[in-house]
Design an enzyme around this catalytic site. Structure first.
Site, PDB file in Angstrom:
ATOM      1  N   ASN A 111       2.967  -6.506  13.339  1.00 26.20           N
ATOM      2  CA  ASN A 111       2.581  -5.100  13.492  1.00 26.20           C
ATOM      3  C   ASN A 111       2.950  -4.597  14.886  1.00 26.20           C
ATOM      4  OD1 ASN A 111       1.281  -3.354  11.541  1.00 26.20           O
ATOM      5  ND2 ASN A 111      -0.222  -2.911  13.133  1.00 26.20           N
TER       6      ASN A 111
ATOM      7  N   GLY B  43       3.011  -4.104   9.119  1.00 25.63           N
ATOM      8  CA  GLY B  43       3.000  -2.643   9.217  1.00 25.63           C
ATOM      9  C   GLY B  43       1.779  -1.976   8.637  1.00 25.63           C
ATOM     10  N   THR B  44       0.635  -2.605   8.815  1.00 24.55           N
ATOM     11  CA  THR B  44      -0.587  -1.982   8.290  1.00 24.55           C
ATOM     12  C   THR B  44      -1.717  -2.068   9.310  1.00 24.55           C
ATOM     13  OG1 THR B  44      -2.264  -2.014   6.529  1.00 24.55           O
ATOM     14  CG2 THR B  44      -1.079  -4.094   6.916  1.00 24.55           C
TER      15      THR B  44
ATOM     16  N   CYS C  67      -2.888  17.804 -23.249  1.00 30.22           N
ATOM     17  CA  CYS C  67      -4.241  18.388 -23.315  1.00 30.22           C
ATOM     18  C   CYS C  67      -4.385  19.700 -22.545  1.00 30.22           C
ATOM     19  CB  CYS C  67      -5.274  17.374 -22.839  1.00 30.22           C
ATOM     20  SG  CYS C  67      -5.317  17.173 -21.048  1.00 30.22           S
TER      21      CYS C  67
ATOM     22  N   HIS D 163      -1.644   1.289  -4.184  1.00 27.88           N
ATOM     23  CA  HIS D 163      -2.122   2.664  -4.013  1.00 27.88           C
ATOM     24  C   HIS D 163      -1.331   3.672  -4.835  1.00 27.88           C
ATOM     25  CE1 HIS D 163      -4.132   1.465   0.096  1.00 27.88           C
ATOM     26  NE2 HIS D 163      -4.746   0.977  -0.951  1.00 27.88           N
TER      27      HIS D 163
ATOM     28  N   GLN E 125       0.847  -1.200   0.000  1.00 28.95           N
ATOM     29  CA  GLN E 125       0.000   0.000   0.000  1.00 28.95           C
ATOM     30  C   GLN E 125       0.879   1.245   0.000  1.00 28.95           C
ATOM     31  OE1 GLN E 125      -3.441  -0.646   3.020  1.00 28.95           O
ATOM     32  NE2 GLN E 125      -1.810  -2.029   3.630  1.00 28.95           N
ATOM     33  N   ASN E 126       2.188   1.027   0.148  1.00 32.00           N
ATOM     34  CA  ASN E 126       3.093   2.176   0.249  1.00 32.00           C
ATOM     35  C   ASN E 126       3.374   2.770  -1.124  1.00 32.00           C
ATOM     36  OD1 ASN E 126       3.104   1.518   2.895  1.00 32.00           O
ATOM     37  ND2 ASN E 126       5.130   0.565   2.893  1.00 32.00           N
ATOM     38  N   VAL E 127       3.467   4.079  -1.151  1.00 28.88           N
ATOM     39  CA  VAL E 127       3.682   4.773  -2.416  1.00 28.88           C
ATOM     40  C   VAL E 127       5.102   5.337  -2.496  1.00 28.88           C
ATOM     41  CG1 VAL E 127       1.219   5.334  -2.637  1.00 28.88           C
ATOM     42  CG2 VAL E 127       2.739   6.972  -1.509  1.00 28.88           C
TER      43      VAL E 127
HETATM   44  C1  BJW Z   1       4.622  -0.667  12.505  1.00 25.59           C
HETATM   45  C2  BJW Z   1       5.793   0.028  12.669  1.00 25.59           C
HETATM   46  C3  BJW Z   1       6.939  -0.743  12.536  1.00 25.59           C
HETATM   47  C4  BJW Z   1       4.296   1.458  12.911  1.00 25.59           C
HETATM   48  N1  BJW Z   1       6.835  -2.037  12.273  1.00 25.59           N
HETATM   49  N2  BJW Z   1       4.458  -1.934  12.277  1.00 25.59           N
HETATM   50  C5  BJW Z   1     -15.141  -1.674   2.686  1.00 25.59           C
HETATM   51  C6  BJW Z   1     -15.540  -1.320   3.955  1.00 25.59           C
HETATM   52  C7  BJW Z   1     -15.493   0.010   4.366  1.00 25.59           C
HETATM   53  C8  BJW Z   1     -14.997   1.012   3.522  1.00 25.59           C
HETATM   54  C9  BJW Z   1     -14.588   0.655   2.283  1.00 25.59           C
HETATM   55  C10 BJW Z   1     -14.653  -0.671   1.871  1.00 25.59           C
HETATM   56  N3  BJW Z   1     -14.169  -0.743   0.618  1.00 25.59           N
HETATM   57  C11 BJW Z   1     -13.755   0.487   0.248  1.00 25.59           C
HETATM   58  C12 BJW Z   1     -14.017   1.376   1.216  1.00 25.59           C
HETATM   59  C13 BJW Z   1     -13.714   2.832   1.191  1.00 25.59           C
HETATM   60  C14 BJW Z   1     -12.277   3.150   1.454  1.00 25.59           C
HETATM   61  C15 BJW Z   1     -11.897   2.642   2.817  1.00 25.59           C
HETATM   62  O1  BJW Z   1     -11.279   1.595   2.995  1.00 25.59           O
HETATM   63  N4  BJW Z   1     -12.213   3.409   3.833  1.00 25.59           N
HETATM   64  C16 BJW Z   1     -11.856   3.038   5.190  1.00 25.59           C
HETATM   65  C17 BJW Z   1     -11.088   4.177   5.823  1.00 25.59           C
HETATM   66  C18 BJW Z   1     -13.062   2.573   5.942  1.00 25.59           C
HETATM   67  N5  BJW Z   1     -11.433   2.576   0.395  1.00 25.59           N
HETATM   68  C19 BJW Z   1     -11.218   3.219  -0.715  1.00 25.59           C
HETATM   69  O2  BJW Z   1     -11.703   4.305  -0.928  1.00 25.59           O
HETATM   70  C20 BJW Z   1     -10.375   2.498  -1.744  1.00 25.59           C
HETATM   71  N6  BJW Z   1     -11.059   2.492  -2.961  1.00 25.59           N
HETATM   72  C21 BJW Z   1     -11.995   1.572  -3.252  1.00 25.59           C
HETATM   73  O3  BJW Z   1     -12.200   0.630  -2.541  1.00 25.59           O
HETATM   74  O4  BJW Z   1     -12.668   1.795  -4.427  1.00 25.59           O
HETATM   75  C22 BJW Z   1     -13.951   1.229  -4.551  1.00 25.59           C
HETATM   76  C23 BJW Z   1     -14.917   2.190  -3.890  1.00 25.59           C
HETATM   77  C24 BJW Z   1     -15.108   3.423  -4.446  1.00 25.59           C
HETATM   78  C25 BJW Z   1     -15.993   4.317  -3.833  1.00 25.59           C
HETATM   79  C26 BJW Z   1     -16.641   3.961  -2.644  1.00 25.59           C
HETATM   80  C27 BJW Z   1     -16.419   2.700  -2.083  1.00 25.59           C
HETATM   81  C28 BJW Z   1     -15.551   1.800  -2.725  1.00 25.59           C
HETATM   82  C29 BJW Z   1      -9.107   3.269  -2.024  1.00 25.59           C
HETATM   83  C30 BJW Z   1      -8.235   3.313  -0.850  1.00 25.59           C
HETATM   84  C31 BJW Z   1      -6.978   4.110  -1.196  1.00 25.59           C
HETATM   85  C32 BJW Z   1      -6.322   4.520   0.079  1.00 25.59           C
HETATM   86  N7  BJW Z   1      -5.373   5.456  -0.166  1.00 25.59           N
HETATM   87  C33 BJW Z   1      -4.544   5.926   0.936  1.00 25.59           C
HETATM   88  C34 BJW Z   1      -4.156   7.351   0.638  1.00 25.59           C
HETATM   89  C35 BJW Z   1      -3.056   7.380  -0.338  1.00 25.59           C
HETATM   90  C36 BJW Z   1      -2.615   8.753  -0.334  1.00 25.59           C
HETATM   91  C37 BJW Z   1      -1.182   8.897  -0.127  1.00 25.59           C
HETATM   92  O5  BJW Z   1      -0.391   8.000   0.188  1.00 25.59           O
HETATM   93  O6  BJW Z   1      -0.911  10.020  -0.284  1.00 25.59           O
HETATM   94  O7  BJW Z   1      -3.422   5.076   1.125  1.00 25.59           O
HETATM   95  S1  BJW Z   1      -5.307   5.895   2.520  1.00 25.59           S
HETATM   96  C38 BJW Z   1      -3.873   5.597   3.434  1.00 25.59           C
HETATM   97  O8  BJW Z   1      -4.151   4.399   4.189  1.00 25.59           O
HETATM   98  C39 BJW Z   1      -2.784   5.254   2.411  1.00 25.59           C
HETATM   99  C40 BJW Z   1      -2.291   3.931   2.934  1.00 25.59           C
HETATM  100  O9  BJW Z   1      -1.716   3.174   1.883  1.00 25.59           O
HETATM  101  C41 BJW Z   1      -3.520   3.315   3.525  1.00 25.59           C
HETATM  102  C42 BJW Z   1      -3.259   2.220   4.490  1.00 25.59           C
HETATM  103  O10 BJW Z   1      -2.589   2.691   5.625  1.00 25.59           O
HETATM  104  P1  BJW Z   1      -1.530   1.765   6.325  1.00 25.59           P
HETATM  105  O11 BJW Z   1      -0.443   1.453   5.399  1.00 25.59           O
HETATM  106  O12 BJW Z   1      -2.214   0.627   6.966  1.00 25.59           O
HETATM  107  O13 BJW Z   1      -0.896   2.765   7.415  1.00 25.59           O
HETATM  108  P2  BJW Z   1      -1.426   3.181   8.853  1.00 25.59           P
HETATM  109  O14 BJW Z   1      -0.748   4.429   9.219  1.00 25.59           O
HETATM  110  O15 BJW Z   1      -2.889   3.149   8.926  1.00 25.59           O
HETATM  111  O16 BJW Z   1      -0.917   2.010   9.794  1.00 25.59           O
HETATM  112  C43 BJW Z   1       0.435   1.756  10.042  1.00 25.59           C
HETATM  113  C44 BJW Z   1       0.520   0.576  10.977  1.00 25.59           C
HETATM  114  O17 BJW Z   1       1.884   0.236  11.103  1.00 25.59           O
HETATM  115  C45 BJW Z   1      -0.008   0.854  12.398  1.00 25.59           C
HETATM  116  O18 BJW Z   1      -0.920  -0.180  12.759  1.00 25.59           O
HETATM  117  C46 BJW Z   1       1.231   0.806  13.278  1.00 25.59           C
HETATM  118  O19 BJW Z   1       1.015   0.143  14.515  1.00 25.59           O
HETATM  119  C47 BJW Z   1       2.169  -0.027  12.467  1.00 25.59           C
HETATM  120  N8  BJW Z   1       3.564   0.310  12.647  1.00 25.59           N
HETATM  121  N9  BJW Z   1       5.476   1.372  12.910  1.00 25.59           N
HETATM  122  C48 BJW Z   1       5.598  -2.604  12.156  1.00 25.59           C
HETATM  123  N10 BJW Z   1       8.149  -0.165  12.674  1.00 25.59           N
HETATM  124 ZN    ZN Z   2      -3.824  15.374 -20.482  1.00 21.42          ZN
END
Ligand code: BJW
Ligand code: ZN
Length: 245
Positions: A216, A190-191, A147, A114, A96-98
Protein backbone atom coordinates in the site's frame (compact mmCIF):
# COMPACT_ATOMS: atom_id res chain seq x y z
CA UNK A 1 12.47 -6.31 0.04
CA UNK A 2 11.09 -9.73 1.04
CA UNK A 3 9.97 -11.77 -1.89
CA UNK A 4 6.77 -13.67 -2.16
CA UNK A 5 7.44 -17.25 -3.25
CA UNK A 6 4.68 -18.71 -5.38
CA UNK A 7 5.43 -22.41 -5.78
CA UNK A 8 3.40 -25.58 -6.25
CA UNK A 9 2.73 -25.59 -2.50
CA UNK A 10 1.29 -22.06 -2.35
CA UNK A 11 -2.37 -21.06 -2.11
CA UNK A 12 -2.78 -17.33 -2.65
CA UNK A 13 -5.77 -15.17 -1.76
CA UNK A 14 -5.45 -11.57 -2.99
CA UNK A 15 -7.62 -8.64 -1.89
CA UNK A 16 -7.47 -5.46 -3.94
CA UNK A 17 -8.83 -1.98 -3.40
CA UNK A 18 -9.01 1.34 -5.17
CA UNK A 19 -5.23 1.90 -4.93
CA UNK A 20 -4.64 -0.85 -7.52
CA UNK A 21 -6.63 1.12 -10.09
CA UNK A 22 -5.13 4.49 -9.11
CA UNK A 23 -2.28 4.16 -11.61
CA UNK A 24 -4.87 3.55 -14.34
CA UNK A 25 -6.36 6.93 -13.49
CA UNK A 26 -9.36 5.85 -11.38
CA UNK A 27 -9.60 8.07 -8.27
CA UNK A 28 -9.47 6.32 -4.88
CA UNK A 29 -12.27 6.87 -2.33
CA UNK A 30 -10.37 8.30 0.59
CA UNK A 31 -8.09 10.08 -1.93
CA UNK A 32 -10.95 12.30 -3.02
CA UNK A 33 -11.38 12.92 0.73
CA UNK A 34 -14.54 10.81 0.61
CA UNK A 35 -16.31 13.58 -1.28
CA UNK A 36 -18.00 13.82 -4.68
CA UNK A 37 -19.05 17.30 -5.77
CA UNK A 38 -18.53 18.36 -2.14
CA UNK A 39 -20.86 15.80 -0.66
CA UNK A 40 -19.88 12.69 1.29
CA UNK A 41 -19.65 9.56 -0.92
CA UNK A 42 -22.13 7.92 1.49
CA UNK A 43 -24.77 10.38 0.20
CA UNK A 44 -24.57 8.90 -3.29
CA UNK A 45 -23.48 5.36 -2.39
CA UNK A 46 -26.16 4.33 0.09
CA UNK A 47 -29.77 3.10 -0.04
CA UNK A 48 -30.82 6.30 1.79
CA UNK A 49 -29.09 8.44 -0.85
CA UNK A 50 -30.86 6.53 -3.65
CA UNK A 51 -34.27 6.91 -1.98
CA UNK A 52 -33.68 10.63 -1.52
CA UNK A 53 -32.32 11.48 -4.97
CA UNK A 54 -32.06 8.60 -7.48
CA UNK A 55 -31.23 11.00 -10.34
CA UNK A 56 -28.18 12.29 -8.44
CA UNK A 57 -27.05 8.73 -7.70
CA UNK A 58 -27.40 7.76 -11.39
CA UNK A 59 -25.41 10.85 -12.38
CA UNK A 60 -22.61 9.81 -10.02
CA UNK A 61 -22.53 6.26 -11.44
CA UNK A 62 -22.93 7.38 -15.06
CA UNK A 63 -19.91 9.65 -14.67
CA UNK A 64 -17.90 6.82 -13.16
CA UNK A 65 -18.96 4.44 -15.96
CA UNK A 66 -17.73 6.93 -18.50
CA UNK A 67 -14.42 7.43 -16.70
CA UNK A 68 -13.83 3.71 -16.07
CA UNK A 69 -14.59 2.78 -19.69
CA UNK A 70 -11.85 5.18 -20.82
CA UNK A 71 -8.99 3.76 -18.73
CA UNK A 72 -6.83 0.65 -19.04
CA UNK A 73 -5.42 -2.00 -16.71
CA UNK A 74 -1.92 -1.24 -15.37
CA UNK A 75 1.11 -3.45 -14.53
CA UNK A 76 -0.38 -4.19 -11.07
CA UNK A 77 -3.45 -5.80 -12.67
CA UNK A 78 -1.19 -7.63 -15.13
CA UNK A 79 1.02 -9.07 -12.39
CA UNK A 80 -2.04 -10.63 -10.78
CA UNK A 81 -3.00 -12.25 -14.10
CA UNK A 82 0.48 -13.82 -14.31
CA UNK A 83 0.25 -15.12 -10.72
CA UNK A 84 -3.14 -16.68 -11.45
CA UNK A 85 -1.80 -18.38 -14.62
CA UNK A 86 0.97 -19.86 -12.49
CA UNK A 87 -1.18 -21.01 -9.57
CA UNK A 88 -4.46 -21.94 -11.30
CA UNK A 89 -7.09 -23.05 -8.79
CA UNK A 90 -4.74 -22.24 -5.91
CA UNK A 91 -5.40 -18.55 -6.62
CA UNK A 92 -8.39 -16.37 -5.82
CA UNK A 93 -8.76 -12.62 -6.30
CA UNK A 94 -11.29 -10.82 -4.10
CA UNK A 95 -11.66 -7.24 -5.24
CA UNK A 96 -13.50 -4.32 -3.71
CA UNK A 97 -13.15 -2.50 -7.02
CA UNK A 98 -16.21 -2.12 -9.19
CA UNK A 99 -14.39 -0.84 -12.29
CA UNK A 100 -14.01 -4.27 -13.95
CA UNK A 101 -10.29 -3.66 -14.66
CA UNK A 102 -9.20 -7.03 -13.25
CA UNK A 103 -11.37 -9.00 -15.67
CA UNK A 104 -10.40 -6.67 -18.51
CA UNK A 105 -6.74 -7.44 -17.70
CA UNK A 106 -7.49 -11.18 -17.92
CA UNK A 107 -8.09 -12.29 -14.32
CA UNK A 108 -10.62 -15.13 -14.21
CA UNK A 109 -10.96 -16.30 -10.62
CA UNK A 110 -12.39 -13.02 -9.39
CA UNK A 111 -14.94 -12.21 -6.68
CA UNK A 112 -16.28 -8.67 -7.10
CA UNK A 113 -17.25 -8.16 -3.46
CA UNK A 114 -18.75 -4.68 -3.93
CA UNK A 115 -20.43 -5.28 -7.28
CA UNK A 116 -19.72 -3.99 -10.77
CA UNK A 117 -20.10 -0.53 -12.26
CA UNK A 118 -21.17 -2.03 -15.60
CA UNK A 119 -24.12 -3.96 -14.20
CA UNK A 120 -27.59 -2.75 -13.28
CA UNK A 121 -30.40 -4.43 -11.36
CA UNK A 122 -33.96 -3.69 -10.32
CA UNK A 123 -34.42 -1.97 -6.96
CA UNK A 124 -37.61 -3.95 -6.41
CA UNK A 125 -38.10 -7.22 -8.33
CA UNK A 126 -36.06 -10.41 -8.71
CA UNK A 127 -34.94 -9.71 -12.28
CA UNK A 128 -31.25 -10.72 -12.26
CA UNK A 129 -28.50 -8.08 -12.63
CA UNK A 130 -27.65 -7.40 -16.28
CA UNK A 131 -24.71 -5.92 -18.20
CA UNK A 132 -25.24 -2.20 -18.66
CA UNK A 133 -22.62 0.32 -19.74
CA UNK A 134 -25.18 3.06 -20.43
CA UNK A 135 -24.18 6.55 -19.43
CA UNK A 136 -27.59 8.00 -18.57
CA UNK A 137 -28.10 11.71 -19.29
CA UNK A 138 -28.38 13.92 -16.20
CA UNK A 139 -31.83 13.67 -14.64
CA UNK A 140 -32.70 10.28 -16.17
CA UNK A 141 -33.55 7.40 -13.84
CA UNK A 142 -33.98 4.14 -15.79
CA UNK A 143 -36.97 1.90 -15.04
CA UNK A 144 -37.32 -1.87 -14.96
CA UNK A 145 -38.88 -3.53 -18.05
CA UNK A 146 -40.32 -6.25 -15.85
CA UNK A 147 -42.01 -4.27 -13.04
CA UNK A 148 -41.69 -0.56 -13.89
CA UNK A 149 -39.86 0.32 -10.66
CA UNK A 150 -36.51 2.09 -10.55
CA UNK A 151 -33.34 0.39 -11.74
CA UNK A 152 -30.21 0.84 -9.62
CA UNK A 153 -26.47 0.22 -10.04
CA UNK A 154 -25.37 -3.32 -9.10
CA UNK A 155 -23.14 -2.02 -6.31
CA UNK A 156 -22.94 -2.92 -2.62
CA UNK A 157 -23.65 0.37 -0.90
CA UNK A 158 -22.81 1.30 2.68
CA UNK A 159 -25.07 -0.55 5.10
CA UNK A 160 -25.99 -3.22 2.52
CA UNK A 161 -25.07 -6.87 2.80
CA UNK A 162 -22.53 -8.38 0.49
CA UNK A 163 -23.77 -11.25 -1.67
CA UNK A 164 -23.54 -14.32 0.63
CA UNK A 165 -22.36 -16.40 -2.37
CA UNK A 166 -19.34 -14.09 -2.74
CA UNK A 167 -18.45 -14.37 0.95
CA UNK A 168 -18.89 -18.13 0.73
CA UNK A 169 -16.46 -18.34 -2.20
CA UNK A 170 -13.78 -16.54 -0.21
CA UNK A 171 -14.43 -18.69 2.86
CA UNK A 172 -14.42 -21.94 0.85
CA UNK A 173 -11.13 -21.00 -0.78
CA UNK A 174 -9.61 -20.09 2.59
CA UNK A 175 -10.74 -23.37 4.13
CA UNK A 176 -9.29 -25.39 1.26
CA UNK A 177 -6.04 -23.40 1.49
CA UNK A 178 -5.77 -23.81 5.25
CA UNK A 179 -6.41 -27.55 5.18
CA UNK A 180 -4.43 -28.35 2.02
CA UNK A 181 -1.18 -29.08 3.80
CA UNK A 182 0.31 -26.29 1.66
CA UNK A 183 1.22 -22.69 2.46
CA UNK A 184 -1.71 -20.26 2.70
CA UNK A 185 -0.78 -16.69 1.78
CA UNK A 186 -2.98 -13.59 1.81
CA UNK A 187 -1.92 -10.39 0.08
CA UNK A 188 -3.89 -7.12 0.24
CA UNK A 189 -3.00 -4.31 -2.15
CA UNK A 190 -4.19 -0.72 -2.52
CA UNK A 191 -6.80 -0.73 0.19
CA UNK A 192 -7.14 1.52 3.22
CA UNK A 193 -8.46 -1.30 5.40
CA UNK A 194 -11.33 0.92 6.49
CA UNK A 195 -14.32 -0.95 5.12
CA UNK A 196 -15.64 -4.25 6.46
CA UNK A 197 -15.95 -7.16 5.94
CA UNK A 198 -12.97 -6.84 3.51
CA UNK A 199 -10.76 -5.23 6.17
CA UNK A 200 -11.30 -8.22 8.46
CA UNK A 201 -10.07 -10.91 6.04
CA UNK A 202 -6.50 -10.47 7.34
CA UNK A 203 -7.63 -11.55 10.82
CA UNK A 204 -9.41 -14.65 9.51
CA UNK A 205 -6.36 -15.69 7.48
CA UNK A 206 -4.07 -15.26 10.48
CA UNK A 207 -6.43 -17.33 12.61
CA UNK A 208 -6.25 -20.03 9.94
CA UNK A 209 -2.43 -19.98 10.10
CA UNK A 210 -1.84 -18.06 6.85
CA UNK A 211 0.95 -15.61 6.02
CA UNK A 212 -0.14 -12.01 5.42
CA UNK A 213 1.24 -9.32 3.11
CA UNK A 214 0.22 -5.72 2.53
CA UNK A 215 1.26 -3.55 -0.43
CA UNK A 216 0.00 0.00 0.00
CA UNK A 217 1.10 3.56 -0.69
CA UNK A 218 0.09 4.89 2.74
CA UNK A 219 -0.36 3.08 6.05
CA UNK A 220 -3.71 1.29 6.04
CA UNK A 221 -6.04 1.34 9.05
CA UNK A 222 -5.37 -2.37 9.58
CA UNK A 223 -1.61 -2.29 8.72
CA UNK A 224 -0.45 -3.54 12.10
CA UNK A 225 -2.34 -6.80 11.56
CA UNK A 226 -0.13 -7.77 8.57
CA UNK A 227 3.13 -9.67 8.95
CA UNK A 228 4.86 -8.23 5.84
CA UNK A 229 4.25 -4.60 4.87
CA UNK A 230 5.55 -2.99 1.69
CA UNK A 231 5.09 0.71 1.09
CA UNK A 232 4.80 1.60 -2.58
CA UNK A 233 2.63 1.73 -5.66
CA UNK A 234 1.06 -1.58 -6.59
CA UNK A 235 1.85 -1.03 -10.29
CA UNK A 236 5.53 -0.84 -9.37
CA UNK A 237 5.71 -3.33 -6.47
CA UNK A 238 3.55 -6.23 -7.69
CA UNK A 239 5.38 -6.91 -10.98
CA UNK A 240 8.65 -7.65 -9.15
CA UNK A 241 7.39 -8.92 -5.79
CA UNK A 242 6.73 -12.59 -6.55
CA UNK A 243 9.18 -15.36 -7.38
CA UNK A 244 7.29 -17.86 -9.53
CA UNK A 245 8.82 -21.24 -8.72
C1 BJW B 1 -2.24 2.84 -3.42
C2 BJW B 1 -1.99 3.47 -4.61
C3 BJW B 1 -1.15 2.77 -5.47
C4 BJW B 1 -3.27 4.77 -3.59
N1 BJW B 1 -0.67 1.59 -5.10
N2 BJW B 1 -1.77 1.71 -2.99
C5 BJW B 1 -17.37 -3.77 11.25
C6 BJW B 1 -16.84 -2.70 11.94
C7 BJW B 1 -17.27 -1.40 11.66
C8 BJW B 1 -18.20 -1.14 10.65
C9 BJW B 1 -18.70 -2.20 9.96
C10 BJW B 1 -18.29 -3.49 10.25
N3 BJW B 1 -18.92 -4.33 9.41
C11 BJW B 1 -19.67 -3.60 8.57
C12 BJW B 1 -19.60 -2.30 8.88
C13 BJW B 1 -20.28 -1.18 8.19
C14 BJW B 1 -19.64 -0.78 6.90
C15 BJW B 1 -18.22 -0.34 7.16
O1 BJW B 1 -17.25 -1.06 6.97
N4 BJW B 1 -18.07 0.89 7.58
C16 BJW B 1 -16.74 1.44 7.82
C17 BJW B 1 -16.58 2.71 7.03
C18 BJW B 1 -16.49 1.55 9.29
N5 BJW B 1 -19.69 -1.90 5.94
C19 BJW B 1 -20.74 -2.09 5.19
O2 BJW B 1 -21.70 -1.36 5.25
C20 BJW B 1 -20.70 -3.30 4.29
N6 BJW B 1 -21.86 -4.05 4.49
C21 BJW B 1 -21.97 -4.94 5.49
O3 BJW B 1 -21.04 -5.24 6.18
O4 BJW B 1 -23.22 -5.48 5.63
C22 BJW B 1 -23.57 -5.99 6.90
C23 BJW B 1 -24.06 -4.81 7.72
C24 BJW B 1 -25.21 -4.18 7.35
C25 BJW B 1 -25.66 -3.09 8.10
C26 BJW B 1 -24.91 -2.63 9.19
C27 BJW B 1 -23.72 -3.27 9.54
C28 BJW B 1 -23.30 -4.39 8.80
C29 BJW B 1 -20.76 -2.89 2.84
C30 BJW B 1 -19.57 -2.14 2.44
C31 BJW B 1 -19.70 -1.74 0.97
C32 BJW B 1 -18.73 -0.64 0.70
N7 BJW B 1 -19.00 -0.07 -0.50
C33 BJW B 1 -18.11 0.97 -1.00
C34 BJW B 1 -18.94 1.90 -1.85
C35 BJW B 1 -19.16 1.31 -3.18
C36 BJW B 1 -19.71 2.38 -3.96
C37 BJW B 1 -19.01 2.60 -5.22
O5 BJW B 1 -17.95 2.08 -5.57
O6 BJW B 1 -19.62 3.38 -5.83
O7 BJW B 1 -17.01 0.41 -1.70
S1 BJW B 1 -17.31 1.94 0.23
C38 BJW B 1 -15.87 2.25 -0.66
O8 BJW B 1 -14.79 1.78 0.19
C39 BJW B 1 -15.92 1.34 -1.89
C40 BJW B 1 -14.60 0.62 -1.78
O9 BJW B 1 -14.67 -0.64 -2.43
C41 BJW B 1 -14.39 0.51 -0.30
C42 BJW B 1 -12.99 0.25 0.11
O10 BJW B 1 -12.15 1.31 -0.24
P1 BJW B 1 -10.67 1.00 -0.69
O11 BJW B 1 -10.68 0.17 -1.89
O12 BJW B 1 -9.89 0.52 0.46
O13 BJW B 1 -10.17 2.46 -1.17
P2 BJW B 1 -9.62 3.68 -0.33
O14 BJW B 1 -9.75 4.88 -1.17
O15 BJW B 1 -10.19 3.72 1.02
O16 BJW B 1 -8.08 3.34 -0.13
C43 BJW B 1 -7.17 3.27 -1.19
C44 BJW B 1 -5.82 2.93 -0.61
O17 BJW B 1 -4.94 2.72 -1.70
C45 BJW B 1 -5.20 4.03 0.26
O18 BJW B 1 -4.78 3.46 1.50
C46 BJW B 1 -4.00 4.52 -0.54
O19 BJW B 1 -2.86 4.77 0.27
C47 BJW B 1 -3.70 3.35 -1.42
N8 BJW B 1 -3.14 3.71 -2.70
N9 BJW B 1 -2.70 4.68 -4.63
C48 BJW B 1 -0.99 1.09 -3.87
N10 BJW B 1 -0.84 3.29 -6.67
ZN1 ZN C 1 -38.16 -4.88 -11.60
Amino acid sequence: MDSLILDSNTWLLVLTGAGVSAESGVPTFRGMSGLWEDQPVEAVASPEGFRKDPALVWRFYSERRKAAAAVHPNPGHEALVAWERHLGDRFLLATQNVDGLHTRAGSQRVVEMHGNLFKTRCSRCERPPFEDATVYPAGVVPECDACGKLLRPHIVWFGEYLDPADIQRIEDFSLRAATSGGRFVFLAAGTSGAVYPAAGIVDQVRKAGGKTWLVNLDPAENSSRFEHRIVGKSGEVLPTLAKLA
